[in-house]
Design a protein around this motif. Structure first.
Motif, PDB file in Angstrom:
ATOM      1  N   PRO A 148       0.835  -1.199   0.000  1.00  0.00           N
ATOM      2  CA  PRO A 148       0.000   0.000   0.000  1.00  0.00           C
ATOM      3  C   PRO A 148       0.873   1.253   0.000  1.00  0.00           C
ATOM      4  O   PRO A 148       1.882   1.306   0.695  1.00  0.00           O
ATOM      5  N   VAL A 149       0.478   2.244  -0.794  1.00  0.00           N
ATOM      6  CA  VAL A 149       1.177   3.526  -0.827  1.00  0.00           C
ATOM      7  C   VAL A 149       0.226   4.596  -0.301  1.00  0.00           C
ATOM      8  O   VAL A 149      -0.833   4.847  -0.887  1.00  0.00           O
ATOM      9  N   HIS A 150       0.577   5.212   0.824  1.00  0.00           N
ATOM     10  CA  HIS A 150      -0.232   6.253   1.450  1.00  0.00           C
ATOM     11  C   HIS A 150       0.366   7.610   1.095  1.00  0.00           C
ATOM     12  O   HIS A 150       1.561   7.838   1.290  1.00  0.00           O
ATOM     13  N   LEU A 151      -0.452   8.504   0.587  1.00  0.00           N
ATOM     14  CA  LEU A 151       0.045   9.808   0.160  1.00  0.00           C
ATOM     15  C   LEU A 151       0.162  10.759   1.348  1.00  0.00           C
ATOM     16  O   LEU A 151      -0.760  10.881   2.155  1.00  0.00           O
ATOM     17  N   ILE A 152       1.311  11.415   1.444  1.00  0.00           N
ATOM     18  CA  ILE A 152       1.525  12.443   2.463  1.00  0.00           C
ATOM     19  C   ILE A 152       2.109  13.672   1.765  1.00  0.00           C
ATOM     20  O   ILE A 152       2.875  13.544   0.809  1.00  0.00           O
ATOM     21  N   ARG A 207      11.398  20.870   0.178  1.00  0.00           N
ATOM     22  CA  ARG A 207      11.958  21.936   1.012  1.00  0.00           C
ATOM     23  C   ARG A 207      11.184  22.056   2.316  1.00  0.00           C
ATOM     24  O   ARG A 207      10.023  21.656   2.401  1.00  0.00           O
ATOM     25  N   LEU A 208      11.839  22.622   3.330  1.00  0.00           N
ATOM     26  CA  LEU A 208      11.157  22.859   4.602  1.00  0.00           C
ATOM     27  C   LEU A 208       9.915  23.724   4.394  1.00  0.00           C
ATOM     28  O   LEU A 208       9.969  24.768   3.740  1.00  0.00           O
ATOM     29  N   ASN A 209       8.803  23.262   4.955  1.00  0.00           N
ATOM     30  CA  ASN A 209       7.540  24.004   4.890  1.00  0.00           C
ATOM     31  C   ASN A 209       6.789  23.666   6.170  1.00  0.00           C
ATOM     32  O   ASN A 209       6.147  22.616   6.251  1.00  0.00           O
ATOM     33  N   PRO A 210       6.891  24.503   7.196  1.00  0.00           N
ATOM     34  CA  PRO A 210       6.355  24.139   8.516  1.00  0.00           C
ATOM     35  C   PRO A 210       4.912  23.664   8.494  1.00  0.00           C
ATOM     36  O   PRO A 210       4.578  22.640   9.111  1.00  0.00           O
ATOM     37  N   GLY A 211       4.029  24.371   7.775  1.00  0.00           N
ATOM     38  CA  GLY A 211       2.626  23.974   7.757  1.00  0.00           C
ATOM     39  C   GLY A 211       2.413  22.612   7.113  1.00  0.00           C
ATOM     40  O   GLY A 211       1.744  21.734   7.687  1.00  0.00           O
ATOM     41  N   GLU A 212       2.990  22.436   5.931  1.00  0.00           N
ATOM     42  CA  GLU A 212       2.850  21.160   5.230  1.00  0.00           C
ATOM     43  C   GLU A 212       3.550  20.036   5.980  1.00  0.00           C
ATOM     44  O   GLU A 212       3.050  18.902   6.043  1.00  0.00           O
ATOM     45  N   ASP A 213       4.698  20.330   6.568  1.00  0.00           N
ATOM     46  CA  ASP A 213       5.425  19.299   7.307  1.00  0.00           C
ATOM     47  C   ASP A 213       4.618  18.804   8.510  1.00  0.00           C
ATOM     48  O   ASP A 213       4.583  17.602   8.796  1.00  0.00           O
ATOM     49  N   LEU A 214       3.960  19.722   9.206  1.00  0.00           N
ATOM     50  CA  LEU A 214       3.140  19.313  10.349  1.00  0.00           C
ATOM     51  C   LEU A 214       1.934  18.490   9.892  1.00  0.00           C
ATOM     52  O   LEU A 214       1.541  17.525  10.566  1.00  0.00           O
ATOM     53  N   ARG A 215       1.360  18.856   8.746  1.00  0.00           N
ATOM     54  CA  ARG A 215       0.237  18.082   8.227  1.00  0.00           C
ATOM     55  C   ARG A 215       0.698  16.692   7.809  1.00  0.00           C
ATOM     56  O   ARG A 215       0.031  15.686   8.089  1.00  0.00           O
ATOM     57  N   ALA A 216       1.859  16.610   7.149  1.00  0.00           N
ATOM     58  CA  ALA A 216       2.405  15.308   6.763  1.00  0.00           C
ATOM     59  C   ALA A 216       2.704  14.466   7.995  1.00  0.00           C
ATOM     60  O   ALA A 216       2.440  13.255   8.022  1.00  0.00           O
ATOM     61  N   ALA A 217       3.251  15.109   9.045  1.00  0.00           N
ATOM     62  CA  ALA A 217       3.577  14.381  10.274  1.00  0.00           C
ATOM     63  C   ALA A 217       2.324  13.843  10.948  1.00  0.00           C
ATOM     64  O   ALA A 217       2.332  12.733  11.509  1.00  0.00           O
ATOM     65  N   SER A 218       1.234  14.605  10.898  1.00  0.00           N
ATOM     66  CA  SER A 218      -0.016  14.147  11.502  1.00  0.00           C
ATOM     67  C   SER A 218      -0.530  12.890  10.807  1.00  0.00           C
ATOM     68  O   SER A 218      -0.946  11.919  11.456  1.00  0.00           O
ATOM     69  N   ILE A 219      -0.476  12.884   9.471  1.00  0.00           N
ATOM     70  CA  ILE A 219      -0.893  11.693   8.719  1.00  0.00           C
ATOM     71  C   ILE A 219       0.036  10.531   9.033  1.00  0.00           C
ATOM     72  O   ILE A 219      -0.402   9.399   9.255  1.00  0.00           O
ATOM     73  N   ARG A 261      14.692  15.036   4.194  1.00  0.00           N
ATOM     74  CA  ARG A 261      13.353  15.584   4.328  1.00  0.00           C
ATOM     75  C   ARG A 261      12.411  14.576   4.975  1.00  0.00           C
ATOM     76  O   ARG A 261      11.598  14.923   5.843  1.00  0.00           O
ATOM     77  N   ALA A 262      12.504  13.314   4.558  1.00  0.00           N
ATOM     78  CA  ALA A 262      11.664  12.278   5.161  1.00  0.00           C
ATOM     79  C   ALA A 262      12.022  12.094   6.631  1.00  0.00           C
ATOM     80  O   ALA A 262      11.143  11.867   7.478  1.00  0.00           O
ATOM     81  N   ALA A 263      13.311  12.220   6.958  1.00  0.00           N
ATOM     82  CA  ALA A 263      13.730  12.075   8.352  1.00  0.00           C
ATOM     83  C   ALA A 263      13.134  13.185   9.220  1.00  0.00           C
ATOM     84  O   ALA A 263      12.721  12.941  10.360  1.00  0.00           O
ATOM     85  N   TRP A 264      13.091  14.413   8.702  1.00  0.00           N
ATOM     86  CA  TRP A 264      12.528  15.521   9.467  1.00  0.00           C
ATOM     87  C   TRP A 264      11.049  15.280   9.759  1.00  0.00           C
ATOM     88  O   TRP A 264      10.590  15.425  10.889  1.00  0.00           O
ATOM     89  N   VAL A 265      10.300  14.860   8.761  1.00  0.00           N
ATOM     90  CA  VAL A 265       8.867  14.611   8.958  1.00  0.00           C
ATOM     91  C   VAL A 265       8.661  13.417   9.888  1.00  0.00           C
ATOM     92  O   VAL A 265       7.782  13.434  10.760  1.00  0.00           O
TER      93      VAL A 265
END
Length: 372
Positions: A57-61, A66-78, A95-99
């Motif tokens: 399964p591939v889940h989209l996040i 690049r760093l994007n605080p809003g998008e990164d937090l949304r990706a982290a929530s998913i 980038r994946a490590a940061w999220v």
């Protein structure tokens, strides 16, 4: 006794080329080692064309490059919600490590693999990376060079597990079908074949090979130079090939569904990268039994043994690259010896099973409950 296992979530930044191939290898090989695989990736990361017997399964996040605080937090929530389905997380790229660090912190074991050399970073990026690496349960690099590049970001090389990429030499077991490759490319079967493949981008240095082409073709006029792949530099490379003094002998066929046929038919494979974490293209060429001419940069000197499995040259030097290619083309016995040595090295040092076994063992150590 069956090996211990569990579920692992592969977390991927926007990626093509080496990281994507690596994740495909994990999706294909880890289930045999007791680990089920799911993937969290940005839109555009697809595995449908990978011919996997059981695609994960591939889940989209919404993880960007690049760093994007809003998008990164949304990706982290998913990602945090997806983490409930797995025992271990495995992030590919900084980038994946940061999220992953935002999503899992130290609450769930996760590891990070450095596939490339860590780039120079500004203060905000350095703080983000240092924080992420500090939260990871383990850090992996595909070469010693990639491990060393993490030191300025606060990760001592002594704490990094070096697990090189692997190549499935069985792909080349049927031997080269040169006629098939030459027919598909529209080149004479007798023409010396210089092959290069990968993502067509600046860091891969394919423009250096095209700049070297006139010197190669003056000495070996029947040769054909094939640069296979797609990427952001494709139009520029096509324009350079059209204006080079090559009379249609530089070919850019685009993406090839089975590059193994090209590599197994090549008289010499070229990896002219300006920077490289390890060099999957070099590994695949060695697995195919082709001598390799590569840049002396990043992890490539750990892969290609200069004078034994090929030649190493200064990055960005068309003349040196051309001369090394011509040394191989002018001495058939030398090319054969180097190709055989490269295949033996791929089998013994960079076998795909070694990589998969090492990662599966690391997953088990990070999630000890899976051994019960």
């Amino acid at each position: 006794m069956a090996p211990p296992g569990g579920a692992v979530l592969q977390v991927v930044r926007p990626a093509a080329g080496g990281i994507r191939r690596h994740v495909i290898q994990l999706a294909a090989g880890l289930p045999e080692r007791g680990w089920t695989v799911e993937v969290a990736a940005p839109p555009g990361f697809a595995l449908e064309d990978a011919a996997l017997p059981h695609p994960p399964p591939v889940h989209l996040i919404p993880i960007g490059s690049r760093l994007n605080p809003g998008e990164d937090l949304r990706a982290a929530s998913i990602l945090r919600r997806l983490g409930g389905r797995c025992d271990v997380g495995h992030a590919h790229g900084l980038r994946a490590a940061w999220v992953a660090s935002l999503a899992f912190g130290r609450r769930k074991p996760w590891l990070f693999t450095a596939h490339n050399l860590a780039p120079p970073a500004g203060l905000a990026a350095r703080i983000a990376v240092r924080t992420a690496l500090g939260r990871a349960a383990a850090v992996v690099a595909v070469s010693r060079a990639a491990a060393l590049s993490l030191a300025p970001l606060g990760m001592p090389p002594s704490r990094v597990h070096v697990i090189p990429n692997g190549v499935d030499v069985r792909r080349f077991a049927r031997g080269p079908d040169r006629r098939e490759a030459c027919r598909a490319l529209g080149v004479p079967e007798s023409a010396p074949l210089v092959a290069a493949l990968g993502r067509l981008s600046w860091e891969k240095g394919f423009d250096v090979l095209i700049a070297a082409a006139p010197r190669i073709l003056r000495a070996c006029p029947d040769a054909r130079i094939v640069v296979a792949g797609t990427g952001p530099a494709e139009a520029e490379l096509r324009a350079a090939a059209a204006t080079a003094d090559a009379a249609g002998r530089i070919l850019l066929p685009g993406w090839l569904p089975d590059a193994s046929v090209l590599l197994a038919s090549a008289d010499v494979a070229v990896v002219p990268s300006r920077e490289e974490g390890q060099g999957i293209a070099a590994l695949e060429a060695m697995g195919a039994g082709a001598p390799v001419v590569a840049s002396r940069t990043g992890g490539l000197p750990e892969t290609v043994v200069d004078g034994e499995t090929g030649f190493l040259v200064k990055p960005g030097d068309p003349a040196a690259l051309a001369d090394a290619v011509l040394r191989v083309l002018s001495d058939e016995a030398l090319g054969a010896r180097m190709g055989q040595a490269g295949r033996r090295r791929a089998e013994s040092e960079f076998n795909l099973d070694l990589m998969l076994d090492s990662l599966a063992a690391l997953y088990s150590r990070l999630a000890p409950s899976t051994t019960a």
